[in-house]
Design an enzyme around this catalytic site. Structure first.
Site, PDB file in Angstrom:
ATOM      1  CG  ASP A  20      -2.052   0.997   1.088  1.00 45.59           C
ATOM      2  OD1 ASP A  20      -2.388   1.366  -0.049  1.00 45.59           O
ATOM      3  OD2 ASP A  20      -2.601   1.409   2.126  1.00 45.59           O
ATOM      4  N   GLY A  23       0.193   5.362  -4.487  1.00 49.79           N
ATOM      5  CA  GLY A  23      -0.399   6.600  -4.986  1.00 49.79           C
ATOM      6  C   GLY A  23       0.078   7.801  -4.190  1.00 49.79           C
ATOM      7  NE  ARG A  24      -1.775   6.735   1.011  1.00 48.34           N
ATOM      8  CZ  ARG A  24      -1.791   5.917   2.051  1.00 48.34           C
ATOM      9  NH1 ARG A  24      -1.657   6.398   3.254  1.00 48.34           N
ATOM     10  NH2 ARG A  24      -1.938   4.613   1.860  1.00 48.34           N
ATOM     11  NE  ARG A  33      -4.146   7.086  -6.951  1.00 48.41           N
ATOM     12  CZ  ARG A  33      -4.001   6.649  -5.690  1.00 48.41           C
ATOM     13  NH1 ARG A  33      -3.747   7.492  -4.718  1.00 48.41           N
ATOM     14  NH2 ARG A  33      -4.142   5.368  -5.429  1.00 48.41           N
ATOM     15  CG  HIS A  37       0.091   1.924  -9.177  1.00 45.17           C
ATOM     16  ND1 HIS A  37      -0.199   1.636  -7.860  1.00 45.17           N
ATOM     17  CD2 HIS A  37      -0.951   2.652  -9.639  1.00 45.17           C
ATOM     18  CE1 HIS A  37      -1.379   2.182  -7.555  1.00 45.17           C
ATOM     19  NE2 HIS A  37      -1.844   2.801  -8.606  1.00 45.17           N
ATOM     20  CD  GLU A  67     -13.636  -4.551  -1.778  1.00 43.20           C
ATOM     21  OE1 GLU A  67     -12.459  -4.960  -1.627  1.00 43.20           O
ATOM     22  OE2 GLU A  67     -14.606  -5.321  -1.808  1.00 43.20           O
ATOM     23  CG  LEU A 132       8.784 -17.631  -3.404  1.00 44.02           C
ATOM     24  CD1 LEU A 132       8.405 -17.599  -1.925  1.00 44.02           C
ATOM     25  CD2 LEU A 132       9.487 -16.319  -3.792  1.00 44.02           C
ATOM     26  CD  GLU A 204       1.880 -13.016  15.870  1.00 39.91           C
ATOM     27  OE1 GLU A 204       1.873 -11.808  16.207  1.00 39.91           O
ATOM     28  OE2 GLU A 204       1.364 -13.920  16.554  1.00 39.91           O
TER      29      GLU A 204
HETATM   30  C1  IPE Z   1      -5.545  -2.648  -0.413  1.00 40.33           C
HETATM   31  O1  IPE Z   1      -5.172  -1.317  -0.474  1.00 40.33           O
HETATM   32  C2  IPE Z   1      -5.493  -3.275  -1.776  1.00 40.33           C
HETATM   33  C3  IPE Z   1      -4.166  -3.443  -2.354  1.00 40.33           C
HETATM   34  C4  IPE Z   1      -3.033  -3.133  -1.806  1.00 40.33           C
HETATM   35  C5  IPE Z   1      -4.160  -4.045  -3.670  1.00 40.33           C
HETATM   36  P1  IPE Z   1      -6.228  -0.137  -0.699  1.00 40.33           P
HETATM   37  O2  IPE Z   1      -5.435   1.088  -0.811  1.00 40.33           O
HETATM   38  O3  IPE Z   1      -7.145  -0.458  -1.818  1.00 40.33           O
HETATM   39  O4  IPE Z   1      -7.066  -0.183   0.666  1.00 40.33           O
HETATM   40  P2  IPE Z   1      -7.889   0.969   1.375  1.00 40.33           P
HETATM   41  O5  IPE Z   1      -8.838   1.521   0.363  1.00 40.33           O
HETATM   42  O6  IPE Z   1      -6.921   1.997   1.843  1.00 40.33           O
HETATM   43  O7  IPE Z   1      -8.567   0.293   2.522  1.00 40.33           O
HETATM   44  C1  IPE Z   2      -1.451   0.196  -3.372  1.00 42.38           C
HETATM   45  O1  IPE Z   2      -1.194   1.550  -3.413  1.00 42.38           O
HETATM   46  C2  IPE Z   2      -1.602  -0.410  -4.753  1.00 42.38           C
HETATM   47  C3  IPE Z   2      -2.971  -0.774  -5.110  1.00 42.38           C
HETATM   48  C4  IPE Z   2      -4.031  -0.647  -4.357  1.00 42.38           C
HETATM   49  C5  IPE Z   2      -3.156  -1.329  -6.417  1.00 42.38           C
HETATM   50  P1  IPE Z   2      -2.383   2.592  -3.483  1.00 42.38           P
HETATM   51  O2  IPE Z   2      -2.697   2.843  -4.908  1.00 42.38           O
HETATM   52  O3  IPE Z   2      -3.519   2.147  -2.636  1.00 42.38           O
HETATM   53  O4  IPE Z   2      -1.701   3.862  -2.862  1.00 42.38           O
HETATM   54  P2  IPE Z   2      -2.364   4.856  -1.816  1.00 42.38           P
HETATM   55  O5  IPE Z   2      -2.786   4.026  -0.636  1.00 42.38           O
HETATM   56  O6  IPE Z   2      -3.513   5.497  -2.496  1.00 42.38           O
HETATM   57  O7  IPE Z   2      -1.265   5.798  -1.478  1.00 42.38           O
HETATM   58 MG    MG Z   3      -4.000   2.419  -0.695  1.00 38.27          MG
END
Ligand code: IPE
Ligand code: IPE
Ligand code: MG
Length: 241
Positions: A20, A23-24, A33, A37, A67, A132, A204
């Site tokens: 996660d 994007g940020r 964003r 990725h 989602e 793996l 964990e």
């Molecule tokens: C979870 O992250 C999904 C993936 C890393 C693929 P999200 O960024 O979609 O989750 P929320 O929306 O912050 O809960």
């Molecule tokens: C996780 O990074 C990758 C996917 C969900 C595909 P995000 O795209 O959720 O990045 P943030 O959380 O918005 O920063």
């Molecule tokens: Mg995210």
């Protein structure tokens, strides 16, 4: 943290990552964003490398949730194309290194047929590998997985009183996958976001503020060290008995 500070006799068998913060990470740099990725690929393969180095047997990563279709169309399209591109670009190298590639998730109409074909090709190419098992969760949702399992069980005509936890476990997307020992989520969010709901009953959990594009093996090893310092009781008491 270097790998030699780990107890090599207690390496988690299965590690799952919620990748996660892409994007940020990009937005903080004034980038779109999608560049986040792109930058996350490096972290992903650094973690794969680390698993091969220390002998983790199963690695599962959350690449796209059920989602994530709610995101802007361009970002969704980018993620689909990027996943396909990574598969094509990396599958031979992974195969040569003894990695078995697998997928979990719903194969519904929203997932392009071409991507499904690439997934099948990568799985078939690498199915004999055992070093793996690298599972990519794509169009994956923990609730959807349980719903799909229940549908299969209902369709099989199993009598309700015969349904046990192992009936459900056997009907998940990958019945061979052991439950994760350790789940790591990057980027400072303390939630599960519908990942592996059934499987992580006793995992964990380690959370880190580092965004995924900056997550590297040093931190991965530190998360494993933290795991090794924990006391897993599975509902029992210390020292057994
Ligand atoms: C979870 O992250 C999904 C993936 C890393 C693929 P999200 O960024 O979609 O989750 P929320 O929306 O912050 O809960
Ligand atoms: C996780 O990074 C990758 C996917 C969900 C595909 P995000 O795209 O959720 O990045 P943030 O959380 O918005 O920063
Ligand atoms: Mg995210």
């Amino acid at each position: 943290m270097p790998a030699d500070l780990l107890d090599l006799n207690r390496i988690p068998r299965h590690i799952a990552c919620v990748m996660d913060g892409n994007g940020r990470w990009a937005q903080a740099r004034g980038l779109p964003r999608t560049e986040g990725h792109r930058a996350g690929e490096h972290s992903l393969f650094d973690v794969v490398d680390a698993c091969l180095e220390i002998g983790v047997e199963w690695l599962t990563v959350y690449a796209f949730s059920t989602e994530n279709w709610r995101r802007p169309r361009d970002e969704v399209r980018f993620l689909i194309n990027f996943n396909e591109e990574i598969l094509l670009r990396r599958r031979d190298e992974l195969n040569e290194r003894g990695v078995r590639i697998r997928f979990v998730g719903r194969r519904d109409w929203r997932v392009p047929k071409r991507l499904i074909r690439r997934m099948d090709e990568a799985s078939e190419l690498t199915e004999k590998n055992r070093k793996l098992t690298f599972t990519i969760a794509f169009n994956y949702g923990g609730r959807a997985e349980i719903v799909d399992a229940v549908r299969r069980i209902a369709a099989s005509g199993t009598a309700p009183e015969k349904i046990t936890e192992s009936t459900i476990a056997r009907n998940l997307y990958d019945p061979q996958m052991p439950d994760p020992d350790l789940v790591i989520r990057t980027s400072g969010e303390y939630r599960i976001s519908n990942f592996l709901l059934w499987e992580l009953a006793y995992s964990e959990l380690v959370f880190t503020d580092t965004p995924w594009p900056e997550f590297q093996r040093r931190e991965f090893f530190a998360a494993i060290r933290e795991f090794q310092d924990r006391d897993r009781r599975f509902g029992g008491v210390d020292g057994g008995g």
